[in-house]
Design an enzyme around this catalytic site. Sequence first.
Site, PDB file in Angstrom:
ATOM      1  N   GLY A 249       0.679  -1.190  -0.055  1.00 37.02           N
ATOM      2  CA  GLY A 249      -0.072   0.017  -0.088  1.00 37.02           C
ATOM      3  C   GLY A 249       0.882   1.201   0.157  1.00 37.02           C
ATOM      4  CG  ASP A 250       3.421   2.240   3.196  1.00 39.13           C
ATOM      5  OD1 ASP A 250       2.729   3.045   3.495  1.00 39.13           O
ATOM      6  OD2 ASP A 250       3.879   1.044   3.839  1.00 39.13           O
ATOM      7  NE  ARG A 251       7.632   1.543  -5.630  1.00 35.22           N
ATOM      8  CZ  ARG A 251       7.800   2.505  -5.896  1.00 35.22           C
ATOM      9  NH1 ARG A 251       7.248   3.693  -5.591  1.00 35.22           N
ATOM     10  NH2 ARG A 251       8.230   2.829  -7.412  1.00 35.22           N
TER      11      ARG A 251
END
Length: 455
Positions: A249-251
């Site tokens: 999700g961060d990527r």
Amino acid sequence: MKPLVVVGDVFLDVDAEGVAERLCPDAPVPVVDVTSRWLRAGGAGLAALLAARSAAEVVLVTALGDDRSARTLAGLLEPEVTLVPVPLEGATVSKTRIRAAGQSLVRLDSGEGTASAEGLPDRAERALRSAGAILVADYGRGVTRNPRLREVLTELAAEIPVVWDPHPRGAEPVPGTRLVTPNASEATAAVPDALELPGLLRERWHADAVAVTIGSRGALVDDGKSVRRISVPEGAQVSGSATDTCGAGDRFAAAAAAGLLDGASVAEAVRVAVDAAARFVAAGGASALSVEEGRVSIADPKDYSAGNAFAVAERVRAAGGRLVATGGCFDLLHPGHVSLLRQARALGDALVVCVNSDSSVRRLKGPGRPLLSAPDRARLLTALSVVDAVVVFDESSPVAILERLRPDVWVKGGDYAEAELPERTVVERYGGEVVLVPTLPGYSTTRLVAAAAGQ
């Protein structure tokens, strides 16, 4: 191009890897013989490191305490990201996964720290206002609940792209956010029908667009004009249930924010983000960014923060002393620097050194500089007995920091003509004195770098 600024909660991730070949004699649980410990920045810290893969300059505004975990995080982050801390109340959060044979057995969480809600440091606000795009990586530890931060983000959302990666325990996105990126569980927790009617989420959050990430199926996007599903490209698909998706999700959010920073449409930014997240998972996920314990540069506990510089200034003034300051990049500390610092310290009772941040050095010297990160340059300077404190500034000149520090004497090398000093006006306006001291001939970082390259 202006930087991508990441805002959010950061914590320390630890993977304790080992071998489990026996059971504990007093309980039916495996005994793990730990063979290695791997460290990485988690939360907004991971998002910032991943953003640095897509954007030329990344600044991280986050809450950091004063403990070993915080200093470890600084060591993990600062080689690639400019760190702008805001106050943390309590201990830095650390999450330790106990793993054996590639499988997580249990996770141990420690640290109760939450971001202070009291105001917003000037440096943090300046960093936000310098952004070309902002990524909010909310992990429910209070950063996004700061009232002043929310005011600034609401104002900036009308001017630049703001991407918001929400958290169930965090604050809701500010109105006008360009793109909100919940995963499926976060979306349905906010609006039960979100997967069928993602427009309900967009309306609830007053956002321009919402992209709900749905794992290996890609993302569901509603931009107010249409609803579409953007699938994972065939070459980036991953098979197998044992895949570690930590950090996907961060990527996704980081790639989307970088795309919007570059001028992409929401649909194109999401398409790039879906591909980036899938390839990130295929490459091993967040574990690929881990650093083995013992190879991490732990930030020196000596305080070289702006607060310490101002505390030194107050003590000197209270004692009726004379405060001296000088400034520069101080990249590759050499005898010429030391000579200038000694001469400067001899002019008063304390010396504060104003150091250009990494982003500031890049603007002044080009993409190949600095050779040493700002924390490393600050540590070298504070190790010198003639230096009482160091303060790092982001601007191209130290004018703003001098407005606050107000030294009695501002010192520069004699190779600067007075007319070339933009800080001269501000120093003389408050009654200070500008002094040019002789430089040691034959020394400059640029010349040393060129000589080394010639060899």
